[in-house]
Enzyme design. Sequence first.
Site, PDB file in Angstrom:
ATOM      1  N   LYS A  74     -83.526   8.795  14.378  1.00  0.00           N
ATOM      2  CA  LYS A  74     -82.839   8.234  13.215  1.00  0.00           C
ATOM      3  C   LYS A  74     -83.839   7.892  12.113  1.00  0.00           C
ATOM      4  O   LYS A  74     -84.943   7.394  12.388  1.00  0.00           O
ATOM      5  CB  LYS A  74     -82.071   6.983  13.651  1.00  0.00           C
ATOM      6  CG  LYS A  74     -81.210   6.340  12.564  1.00  0.00           C
ATOM      7  CD  LYS A  74     -80.444   5.164  13.149  1.00  0.00           C
ATOM      8  CE  LYS A  74     -79.523   4.489  12.152  1.00  0.00           C
ATOM      9  NZ  LYS A  74     -78.728   3.412  12.783  1.00  0.00           N
ATOM     10  N   SER A 149     -74.100   3.360  12.283  1.00  0.00           N
ATOM     11  CA  SER A 149     -74.885   3.998  11.248  1.00  0.00           C
ATOM     12  C   SER A 149     -75.720   5.177  11.730  1.00  0.00           C
ATOM     13  O   SER A 149     -76.304   5.904  10.935  1.00  0.00           O
ATOM     14  CB  SER A 149     -75.804   2.965  10.601  1.00  0.00           C
ATOM     15  OG  SER A 149     -76.725   2.416  11.540  1.00  0.00           O
ATOM     16  N   SER A 173     -74.004   0.685  16.143  1.00  0.00           N
ATOM     17  CA  SER A 173     -74.438   1.902  15.458  1.00  0.00           C
ATOM     18  C   SER A 173     -74.930   3.017  16.360  1.00  0.00           C
ATOM     19  O   SER A 173     -75.153   4.126  15.889  1.00  0.00           O
ATOM     20  CB  SER A 173     -75.526   1.555  14.431  1.00  0.00           C
ATOM     21  OG  SER A 173     -74.976   0.805  13.371  1.00  0.00           O
TER      22      SER A 173
END
Length: 454
Positions: A74, A149, A173
């Site tokens: 990420k 996210s 997330s």
Amino acid sequence: MTQIAEAAAAIAAGTVTAESLLEQARERAQRAADLNPIAHVDWDAALADARERDAQARAGGPLGPLHGIPVSIKDLFNVRGMPTRGGTRAPLHELSDREASLVTRLRDAGAVIFAKTNMHEIALGATGENRWTGDVKNPFDPARQAGGSSSGAGVCAATGIGLAGIGSDTGGSVRIPAAFCGVTGFKPTFGAIPLDGALYLSWTCDHAGPLARSVDDCARLFEVMSQRRSSHGTVARAPRLAVPAAWLRGRLQAAVREHFERACATLRGAGAEIVEVATPLLPTATDCYTPIVRAEAAWVHRRALEAGGEGFSDLVLPPLEAGRKLAALDYIDSMKQRDRIRAELDAILAGFDAMLLPSSAALPPLRGQAEVDVEGGRITVREAVLGQTLPFSMCGLPALTLPAGLVADAYGAGTPALPAGLQLVGRFDGDASLLALGRWVEGLVGDAPAPAGF
């Protein structure tokens, strides 16, 4: 064996190469380009790394548990040789310049770190919609949210762009995009995986965790990143599972309710004892989570906000400004309420193997959708999605989402079939036991669907 274990064994045996796995990831990335999962990739550098891993395998020396496995990261974790932008155009003053320890541990275990994945801006949101980088789209229906996210990580894991993705989880997330994209996501106990070299959102709620195709794959990644064993976890008897039935009443989409009840029936048929438990404080979780995260996020980004907030989109600047203006007493009140919720959950889990509930109160909404119909009326997408996961991040408990197949016609006749996830929540520091229980549940109701074309 799992997908990762099988691939690592094949590399060691010389029947598969790290280069071929990377080329497969590249081909899948080209096919999935419109879904927008990747923030940064240098295929040439990754290819050189993969070839080095193959040379090491041919030399016959000891190989790590992830040797030659392509893994994406990420875009809020620092990776050597790659930029970290956090999905924003604002300056990231508080981000260090050293590679995240979890990334270094993955490298040391043999992983090929090949890409950074797109995300909701600064991780402050659960939809994967981003003004600057573009929306990450759901691989089962590009009109729908991929979750956030860690949205790009979910899409990569679902479409085979690498064999796993690493995300962060402040309020859900890892678990939300895993559930929306039909893969497994594991948020370990708070503090189990180091977060140095990461862009914080809320340092008292932030976690790191893997997204992959199975519980075993997630467990292998967890062991590497945490440097903790998990193989000692067992399910010695039919498990006792707590369901927060009163809290769930009225807040689930009808299709999610039906899917969850079927899964519970299957687990009961295999001997599980499923008990409805009262959670009187759980409805207050969102009200105390929001001030904590906003206040801490505003502190992390204080220098950019003091300079006027330029570079933050209209999706994230208002909550950051709200956090900046929050009174200290309100922040402390929220922290104290969190302590009470944690004590309630700890007391419940002391008598059960885990808590069981849907990963999301609703199946993936449309991109841009703000509200969703549930049994009790209409609620915000934020509460339907994030509300199912945030209590357990906020309280630091390990939580696992498992893909449990597709649900057809959830939003009306003819709408695409969408993934549904089941969430298991364990005791603090009970990661090994939760993963073992996850394997048991996965064997009964687990179903990781493949998106069309992948």
